[in-house]
Design an enzyme around this catalytic site. Structure first.
Site, mmCIF file in Angstrom:
data_model
loop_
_atom_site.group_PDB
_atom_site.id
_atom_site.type_symbol
_atom_site.label_atom_id
_atom_site.label_comp_id
_atom_site.label_asym_id
_atom_site.label_seq_id
_atom_site.Cartn_x
_atom_site.Cartn_y
_atom_site.Cartn_z
ATOM 1 N N ASP A 16 0.787 -1.057 0.107
ATOM 2 C CA ASP A 16 0.166 0.136 0.063
ATOM 3 C C ASP A 16 0.785 1.269 0.164
ATOM 4 O O ASP A 16 2.145 1.238 0.356
ATOM 5 C CB ASP A 16 -0.787 -0.255 1.101
ATOM 6 C CG ASP A 16 -1.952 1.090 1.128
ATOM 7 O OD1 ASP A 16 -2.336 1.589 0.162
ATOM 8 O OD2 ASP A 16 -2.451 1.568 2.250
ATOM 9 N N TYR A 48 -0.919 8.599 -3.192
ATOM 10 C CA TYR A 48 -1.546 8.087 -4.603
ATOM 11 C C TYR A 48 -2.745 8.724 -5.057
ATOM 12 O O TYR A 48 -2.751 8.879 -6.199
ATOM 13 C CB TYR A 48 -1.544 6.352 -4.683
ATOM 14 C CG TYR A 48 -0.464 5.798 -4.333
ATOM 15 C CD1 TYR A 48 0.679 6.056 -4.409
ATOM 16 C CD2 TYR A 48 -0.557 4.223 -4.510
ATOM 17 C CE1 TYR A 48 2.164 5.560 -4.602
ATOM 18 C CE2 TYR A 48 0.486 3.466 -4.550
ATOM 19 C CZ TYR A 48 1.804 4.056 -4.767
ATOM 20 O OH TYR A 48 2.948 3.264 -4.625
ATOM 21 N N GLY A 49 -3.774 9.027 -4.240
ATOM 22 C CA GLY A 49 -4.887 9.645 -4.730
ATOM 23 C C GLY A 49 -4.640 10.968 -5.266
ATOM 24 O O GLY A 49 -5.683 11.547 -6.114
ATOM 25 N N CYS A 80 -4.454 -1.565 -1.885
ATOM 26 C CA CYS A 80 -4.751 -0.106 -2.189
ATOM 27 C C CYS A 80 -5.592 -0.056 -3.207
ATOM 28 O O CYS A 80 -5.559 -0.651 -4.359
ATOM 29 C CB CYS A 80 -3.270 0.482 -2.443
ATOM 30 S SG CYS A 80 -3.777 2.053 -3.030
ATOM 31 N N ASN A 81 -7.037 0.461 -3.139
ATOM 32 C CA ASN A 81 -7.739 0.697 -4.129
ATOM 33 C C ASN A 81 -7.154 1.633 -5.230
ATOM 34 O O ASN A 81 -7.512 1.061 -6.386
ATOM 35 C CB ASN A 81 -8.924 1.303 -3.665
ATOM 36 C CG ASN A 81 -9.855 0.430 -2.634
ATOM 37 O OD1 ASN A 81 -9.626 0.328 -1.546
ATOM 38 N ND2 ASN A 81 -10.906 -0.331 -3.306
ATOM 39 N N THR A 82 -6.535 2.884 -5.144
ATOM 40 C CA THR A 82 -6.002 3.648 -6.218
ATOM 41 C C THR A 82 -4.962 2.869 -6.960
ATOM 42 O O THR A 82 -5.226 2.450 -8.304
ATOM 43 C CB THR A 82 -5.656 4.651 -5.729
ATOM 44 O OG1 THR A 82 -6.385 5.471 -4.708
ATOM 45 C CG2 THR A 82 -4.951 5.484 -6.758
ATOM 46 N N CYS A 194 -11.252 2.906 0.073
ATOM 47 C CA CYS A 194 -9.727 3.097 0.344
ATOM 48 C C CYS A 194 -9.734 2.093 1.501
ATOM 49 O O CYS A 194 -10.393 2.240 2.290
ATOM 50 C CB CYS A 194 -9.621 4.331 0.313
ATOM 51 S SG CYS A 194 -7.966 4.774 1.081
ATOM 52 N N THR A 195 -8.579 1.515 1.295
ATOM 53 C CA THR A 195 -8.172 0.665 2.549
ATOM 54 C C THR A 195 -7.991 1.170 3.919
ATOM 55 O O THR A 195 -7.951 0.825 4.840
ATOM 56 C CB THR A 195 -6.873 -0.302 2.405
ATOM 57 O OG1 THR A 195 -5.681 0.378 1.854
ATOM 58 C CG2 THR A 195 -7.537 -1.453 1.090
ATOM 59 N N HIS A 196 -7.520 2.785 3.759
ATOM 60 C CA HIS A 196 -7.444 3.436 4.990
ATOM 61 C C HIS A 196 -8.797 3.582 5.773
ATOM 62 O O HIS A 196 -8.727 3.785 6.775
ATOM 63 C CB HIS A 196 -6.662 4.748 4.688
ATOM 64 C CG HIS A 196 -5.187 4.853 4.570
ATOM 65 N ND1 HIS A 196 -4.555 4.554 3.261
ATOM 66 C CD2 HIS A 196 -4.340 5.009 5.411
ATOM 67 C CE1 HIS A 196 -3.252 4.742 3.754
ATOM 68 N NE2 HIS A 196 -2.897 4.973 4.832
#
Length: 270
Positions: A16, A48-49, A80-82, A194-196
């Protein structure tokens, strides 16, 4: 041990931009408590976003190639989704081991919503991806999917993992970004894309004026990891995990307590 079962100490690699992937690792460790783990955080590239698709589609495969060459994992999870929505296909094409991605949980959200109005919180890069458009068309065509880019939630989650209280203004702004849209008052299900974000789910719920069903893909991803490693005989007892960062090691000091909870007791710079 059957002939189909392989004994291995090769690790699982979780990747991530920061600490958000711990929400994925947490679920994986429930199912595979003794699997060796390496967690890699690209702090030098965070967030990253806010980066372009072109930059990330180059950076992520190169970085994962270095990590795989160095640590020889048997499986990579892009937690990480992004990163997944932008670079998953490229990464899979260049690595010769299984790669598990993290994508917004649009399908399960469409199955549990009662009002038919779904909120999606992600980074700005994630919510604008054609991949999300395709998921919406395929699984939620008869639903209303309201999206909002809330990159500051990443910082709120990171602060919580440092033992600090997340900024309530950041939380309220993310909730308002969904609720103030047309039909926003009808949202009953929110996708944490988003994994956060699952790390501040409790704070998000308090900011909503009604009960919300939150959903993310962490449990499904953990099950996928189990399926892809079903032929592995894991060690009988867990080993100390390794946390790798592209940033400075002294940046990790505030996180040491959290990392130890996940068995990540060794730290290394890439």
């Amino acid at each position: 041990m059957t002939v189909e079962t392989l004994k291995t100490t090769a690790p699982l690699l979780f990747f991530d931009t920061g600490m958000g992937g711990l929400s994925i690792l947490r679920e994986a460790q429930k199912l595979l408590p003794t699997a060796p783990v390496i967690y890699a955080a690209d702090y030098a590239g965070m967030p990253y976003g806010m980066k372009s698709e072109e930059e990330l589609s180059t950076r992520i495969p190169l970085l994962l190639g270095r990590l795989v060459e160095r640590f020889k994992p048997q499986l990579v999870t892009i937690a990480c989704n992004t990163a997944s929505t932008i670079a998953l296909d490229v990464v899979r094409s260049v690595l010769d081991i299984p790669v598990v991605g993290t994508v917004p949980a649009v399908k399960p959200a469409s199955l549990i919503t009662k009002t038919g109005v779904i909120g999606l919180l992600g980074t700005r890069a994630t919510i604008r991806q054609p991949y999300v458009d395709r998921l919406s068309s395929e699984f939620a065509a008869d639903k209303k999917l309201l999206r909002f880019g809330a990159p500051d939630l990443v910082h709120a989650a990171e602060s919580k993992l440092r033992g600090e209280k997340p900024d309530p203004e950041i939380i309220d702004a993310a909730v308002a970004g969904l609720s103030e849209q047309k039909h926003g008052e009808e949202i009953d299900t929110v996708i944490l894309a988003c994994t956060h974000f699952p790390l501040v789910q409790e704070e998000l719920q308090k900011s909503f004026v009604r009960d919300i069903q939150f959903i993310d893909g962490s449990q499904g991803i953990a099950r996928r990891i189990v399926d892809l490693t079903s032929d592995i005989m894991w060690p009988e007892t867990p080993e100390s995990g390794l946390f790798v960062t592209t940033g400075a090691l002294d940046q990790l000091s505030p996180y040491h307590s959290t990392l130890k909870e996940f068995g990540l007791t060794n730290w290394e710079a890439l």
